[in-house]
Design an enzyme around this catalytic site. Structure first.
Site, PDB file in Angstrom:
ATOM      1  N   ARG A  13     -44.314 -19.130   1.697  1.00 59.62           N
ATOM      2  CA  ARG A  13     -43.245 -18.339   1.079  1.00 59.62           C
ATOM      3  C   ARG A  13     -42.417 -17.578   2.108  1.00 59.62           C
ATOM      4  O   ARG A  13     -42.068 -16.432   1.917  1.00 59.62           O
ATOM      5  CB  ARG A  13     -43.838 -17.359   0.074  1.00 59.62           C
ATOM      6  CG  ARG A  13     -44.511 -18.041  -1.083  1.00 59.62           C
ATOM      7  CD  ARG A  13     -44.972 -17.055  -2.105  1.00 59.62           C
ATOM      8  NE  ARG A  13     -45.657 -17.731  -3.197  1.00 59.62           N
ATOM      9  CZ  ARG A  13     -46.301 -17.126  -4.142  1.00 59.62           C
ATOM     10  NH1 ARG A  13     -46.362 -15.804  -4.150  1.00 59.62           N
ATOM     11  NH2 ARG A  13     -46.894 -17.808  -5.091  1.00 59.62           N
ATOM     12  N   CYS A  14     -42.110 -18.236   3.180  1.00 59.52           N
ATOM     13  CA  CYS A  14     -41.398 -17.642   4.304  1.00 59.52           C
ATOM     14  C   CYS A  14     -40.032 -18.317   4.424  1.00 59.52           C
ATOM     15  O   CYS A  14     -39.867 -19.472   4.029  1.00 59.52           O
ATOM     16  CB  CYS A  14     -42.236 -17.873   5.574  1.00 59.52           C
ATOM     17  SG  CYS A  14     -41.485 -17.327   7.108  1.00 59.52           S
ATOM     18  N   GLY A  15     -39.081 -17.607   4.978  1.00 60.73           N
ATOM     19  CA  GLY A  15     -37.789 -18.216   5.242  1.00 60.73           C
ATOM     20  C   GLY A  15     -37.883 -19.394   6.193  1.00 60.73           C
ATOM     21  O   GLY A  15     -37.012 -20.259   6.218  1.00 60.73           O
TER      22      GLY A  15
END
Length: 164
Positions: free
Chosen positions: A36-38
């Site tokens: 769930r990271c950019g």
């Protein structure tokens, strides 16, 4: 086998292993990952490297980590499903580890001693920091999170440690 390759780990499926067993004597790119990271789209680049170089003696090893803004909150099963369904990940992954601080896994205590191209060692900056290992388990290069897996400097480091 170096000490780094002998360090105990657990697979994402919960099985005891070592880094050496995961790499199978091949060159490797060890990367702390998060769903769930950019930077999560880097999974695509990591899988592309895996597919391109696997037959030449290389593997990516993904290390899920929830230390950066809670961006890997899932269970092992959720992480596995996400990686497989979203990015077609085929490379081995460990169970969740901490990469920094007092709870840092022994693997990362060793990896973070190695400086990056700018000469900076120390803590992992964020998700998707990359370490290139030769087949004997020596760290030969370190790339900060913003460096894409397919960047020329990453490819040069990988190709330099592949068997002839």
């Amino acid at each position: 086998m170096t000490d780094l390759l002998a360090l105990p780990l657990t697979t994402l499926d919960g099985e005891p292993t070592t880094l050496g067993a995961l790499t199978g004597g091949r060159a490797a790119l060890v990367v702390n990952v998060a769903s769930r990271c950019g930077l999560t789209p880097q999974y695509g680049g990591l899988e592309a490297l895996q597919r391109e170089y696997a037959d030449r003696g290389f593997t990516v090893v993904g290390v899920p980590c929830n230390q950066f803004a809670g961006q890997e909150p899932g269970t092992a099963e959720e992480i596995s499903t996400f990686c497989s369904a979203t990015y077609g990940v085929t490379f081995p992954m460990t169970g969740k580890l901490e990469v920094n601080g007092d709870g840092a896994a022994p693997l990362y205590r060793e990896l973070t001693r190695v400086p990056d191209a700018g000469g900076e060692a120390g803590p992992v900056a964020w998700n998707f920091e990359k370490f290139v290992l030769d087949p004997q388990g020596s760290v030969v290069a370190r790339f900060r999170p913003q460096t894409e897996p397919g960047a020329p400097e990453v490819r040069i480091a990988i190709e330099a440690v592949l068997p002839a």
